[in-house]
Design an enzyme around this catalytic site. Sequence first.
Site, short mmCIF file in Angstrom:
data_model
loop_
_atom_site.label_atom_id
_atom_site.label_comp_id
_atom_site.label_asym_id
_atom_site.label_seq_id
_atom_site.Cartn_x
_atom_site.Cartn_y
_atom_site.Cartn_z
N HIS A 107 21.93 -61.99 36.49
CA HIS A 107 23.29 -61.63 36.08
C HIS A 107 23.71 -60.33 36.75
CE1 HIS A 107 26.06 -59.52 33.09
NE2 HIS A 107 26.75 -60.57 33.49
N SER A 108 24.91 -60.30 37.34
CA SER A 108 25.53 -59.08 37.86
C SER A 108 24.64 -58.40 38.90
CB SER A 108 25.86 -58.16 36.68
OG SER A 108 26.76 -57.14 37.06
N TYR A 109 24.22 -57.16 38.66
CA TYR A 109 23.29 -56.48 39.57
C TYR A 109 22.01 -57.32 39.76
CZ TYR A 109 19.23 -53.50 40.52
OH TYR A 109 18.04 -52.99 41.01
#
Length: 223
Positions: A76-78
């Site tokens: 997720h995300s980073y």
Amino acid sequence: MTDYVLVHGAWCGAWCYDRLAGELRAAGHRVVAVDLPGLGADAARFHPGISLRDHIAHVENEVARAGCDRFVLVGHSYGGMVITGVAARLGARIDALVYVDAFVPGDGQSLWDLTGEWEHAHYIDGQKHSPGAIAPLPGFADPRLTPHPLLTLVEAVQLTGEEAKVPRRSYIFATGWQPTPFARFAEAARADPTWEYHEVGGGHFVMADAPAALRDIVLGMAG
């Protein structure tokens, strides 16, 4: 049974996957939800020297410790930076990569390269008071969030060709979070027939805002 390895984003921890992990286990799968060094359950050991390489190596070590032979890797995300780095090491053993509203770096790209002036100002301004640490972005108010190590955002991912051995890639784009830095990755995935592309409603924390859709997509990646 499929082994799933779940990698959280910046400022976060494995706790963000509690619901998804429980649902995957209830469906008969094995789950490794990783706390990256200096974050989540490991936040007490934060130090400013933690790098992206450290995060990648930690996931690789957790895979080995769990005894995963083949697995689905979710970020997720980073966490998209981390799972890309892991794929560059273990691609031949990964059945699928799932990017959940996440960054998808190319060779030699850092998260700094993939973000803009607003994010850069936030990363640097905080250095006056907490060198090496970045506070959560404005608007991210969960009390469980903790400072994130700066070096992880400026170190580049190095591809090796191993990542090309992953047979499936999926991108999940959250349409309800604007402005978003992820539209470019979503558009690239949607236009590429080698990717599986999904859109979900709600904000960036897909695990909380669209849990049922996320569960179904991730279950669909099972071997």
